[in-house]
Design a protein around this motif. Structure first.
Motif, PDB file in Angstrom:
ATOM      1  N   GLN A  52       0.866  -1.175   0.000  1.00  0.00           N
ATOM      2  CA  GLN A  52       0.000   0.000   0.000  1.00  0.00           C
ATOM      3  C   GLN A  52       0.906   1.228   0.000  1.00  0.00           C
ATOM      4  O   GLN A  52       2.004   1.177   0.546  1.00  0.00           O
ATOM      5  CB  GLN A  52      -0.820  -0.021   1.297  1.00  0.00           C
ATOM      6  N   ALA A  53       0.471   2.317  -0.595  1.00  0.00           N
ATOM      7  CA  ALA A  53       1.292   3.539  -0.623  1.00  0.00           C
ATOM      8  C   ALA A  53       0.444   4.775  -0.366  1.00  0.00           C
ATOM      9  O   ALA A  53      -0.761   4.781  -0.616  1.00  0.00           O
ATOM     10  CB  ALA A  53       1.984   3.691  -1.975  1.00  0.00           C
ATOM     11  N   TYR A  54       1.106   5.806   0.125  1.00  0.00           N
ATOM     12  CA  TYR A  54       0.542   7.156   0.084  1.00  0.00           C
ATOM     13  C   TYR A  54       0.985   7.672  -1.280  1.00  0.00           C
ATOM     14  O   TYR A  54       2.067   8.205  -1.451  1.00  0.00           O
ATOM     15  CB  TYR A  54       1.132   7.980   1.225  1.00  0.00           C
ATOM     16  N   GLU A  55       0.121   7.454  -2.268  1.00  0.00           N
ATOM     17  CA  GLU A  55       0.569   7.472  -3.655  1.00  0.00           C
ATOM     18  C   GLU A  55       1.232   8.770  -4.134  1.00  0.00           C
ATOM     19  O   GLU A  55       2.353   8.739  -4.636  1.00  0.00           O
ATOM     20  CB  GLU A  55      -0.582   7.050  -4.572  1.00  0.00           C
ATOM     21  N   PRO A  56       0.575   9.916  -4.001  1.00  0.00           N
ATOM     22  CA  PRO A  56       1.248  11.111  -4.557  1.00  0.00           C
ATOM     23  C   PRO A  56       2.570  11.397  -3.854  1.00  0.00           C
ATOM     24  O   PRO A  56       3.554  11.776  -4.495  1.00  0.00           O
ATOM     25  CB  PRO A  56       0.224  12.230  -4.341  1.00  0.00           C
ATOM     26  N   MET A  57       2.595  11.175  -2.542  1.00  0.00           N
ATOM     27  CA  MET A  57       3.839  11.458  -1.820  1.00  0.00           C
ATOM     28  C   MET A  57       4.911  10.425  -2.159  1.00  0.00           C
ATOM     29  O   MET A  57       6.104  10.753  -2.230  1.00  0.00           O
ATOM     30  CB  MET A  57       3.580  11.489  -0.310  1.00  0.00           C
ATOM     31  N   ALA A  58       4.517   9.186  -2.378  1.00  0.00           N
ATOM     32  CA  ALA A  58       5.494   8.148  -2.734  1.00  0.00           C
ATOM     33  C   ALA A  58       6.157   8.470  -4.076  1.00  0.00           C
ATOM     34  O   ALA A  58       7.379   8.368  -4.224  1.00  0.00           O
ATOM     35  CB  ALA A  58       4.818   6.772  -2.779  1.00  0.00           C
ATOM     36  N   VAL A  59       5.358   8.894  -5.051  1.00  0.00           N
ATOM     37  CA  VAL A  59       5.916   9.239  -6.369  1.00  0.00           C
ATOM     38  C   VAL A  59       6.863  10.432  -6.233  1.00  0.00           C
ATOM     39  O   VAL A  59       7.977  10.446  -6.776  1.00  0.00           O
ATOM     40  CB  VAL A  59       4.794   9.541  -7.374  1.00  0.00           C
TER      41      VAL A  59
END
Lengths: 151, 77, 151, 77
Positions: A52-59
């Motif tokens: 699972q990711a905190y998507e915008p922050m991970a990118v």
């Protein structure tokens, strides 16, 4: 830096597609790292994983790590793709590709990027065993954190 | 109001991936205490946070409209 | 060791095919190195390269290097494919894939193998420039050998 | 007779990739001198050799039927 170089995906990762992003006429060296789901860890059998990711922050954080690496090793090109969702044994979780005019920076930048991903990119892994599940990375539950890594 | 995003263990303990809180003007530290008082969540004292997708420390004050994310120890890669 | 793991080929190398040879349920890490033809070296423009090998000995020597690496880093799997014939800019000359339960041995064994290939595998490279050609690696013609490497 | 295999620069200088030599009983060093006397080849004194696909030193004696390869400095990878 082209944000397409730093990706999250719910589909199986095609290694060649990540490599293609760093091909450069003036780079003779491409180092890649592929992290896959390992079956046995410290004698315990993994059935599957869930990322699972905190998507915008991970990118955004992956792009920052790429920029860090390029400052430390000028002339390199970097691409990172991380998988999310449910993965089985031997499925690819992450691919890091680094091209460079010469060999050593390609290897070194690649290893550096992997360390930094594990330190600061907001992505989490849940392990599924026969006798339970656990979100990995929580120090209170994981006394020997190194033993729990899948790479 | 502010948005609070929850992940991994914290998300499972609280039982949702996001909630709203009337926390503008509070510090991150105060928000952590508010969460601990209100939800069945393990201690957040050592949990990292991000405000609007940037890592933040416990003293940072939250503004109206901010998005705060709790970032349990990461395990990507 | 399966000799199919150590290959010479006259066709373009498919990276994924080399990687597939080292996939292992108990290896969470795969490091690959891809050596490609670089256009500019020390300000000089390469038009193409030609690789030639003492084929049976080159395959045998690559297998020996793989065994050396496995002795030094137990639990690793190794595959090497080297291209022969005429290559253009950005074409792949060599792919080294190493899998390992954990990350550091995969990177380290990979870099070691590449060093050993450059030291002792009987493969030769001829460079073609606009103003001439040369077999690389001949110390009498190459005072600064490092400058002449394409990786 | 023995087989002699030539590669890279040596192959171009001699103009062929293989030749036969009546060199059984000779050392590698003697074979190198024989090559230098007979063909327009640069000095082989520092060129490595392999006998039957194994690296060999200059003192090794060649047997009938052996295959000797001259290995100029390699440049693979």
């Amino acid at each position: 830096m082209d944000s397409n170089l730093f990706n999250l995906t719910w589909e199986p990762i095609e290694v060649q597609q990540v490599i293609d992003k760093v091909v450069d006429r003036n780079c003779g060296a491409i180092a890649t790292f592929i992290g896959t789901v390992r079956e046995m860890t410290a004698g315990k059998k993994t059935l599957k994983l869930e990322y699972q990711a905190y998507e915008p922050m991970a990118v955004k954080t992956m792009a920052q790590i790429g920029e860090e690496a390029q400052r430390k090793w000028p002339g390199t090109n970097v691409a990172i793709t991380h998988r999310l969702g449910t993965l089985g044994i031997s499925d690819i979780a992450v691919v890091i590709a680094v091209s460079s005019p010469h060999r050593p920076p390609a290897y070194e930048a690649n290893a550096y990027i992997m360390e930094r991903i594990k330190e600061m990119v907001p992505i989490w892994k849940k392990e599924f065993w026969e006798d339970g599940t656990r979100w990995i990375g929580d120090q209170r539950e994981t006394t020997s954190y190194d033993e729990e890594e899948n790479q | 109001m502010i948005q609070v995003l929850l992940f991994a263990r914290v998300q499972e303990e609280v039982g949702t991936d996001r909630l709203e809180a009337d926390a503008a003007g509070k510090s991150i530290k105060e928000l952590k205490r508010w969460m601990e008082d209100r939800y069945p969540v393990s201690s957040l004292s050592r949990t990292m946070t991000a405000v609007n997708e940037e890592f933040a420390n416990d003293d940072e004050v939250i503004n109206e409209g901010d998005t705060v994310a709790f970032i349990p120890p990461v395990s990507g890669g």
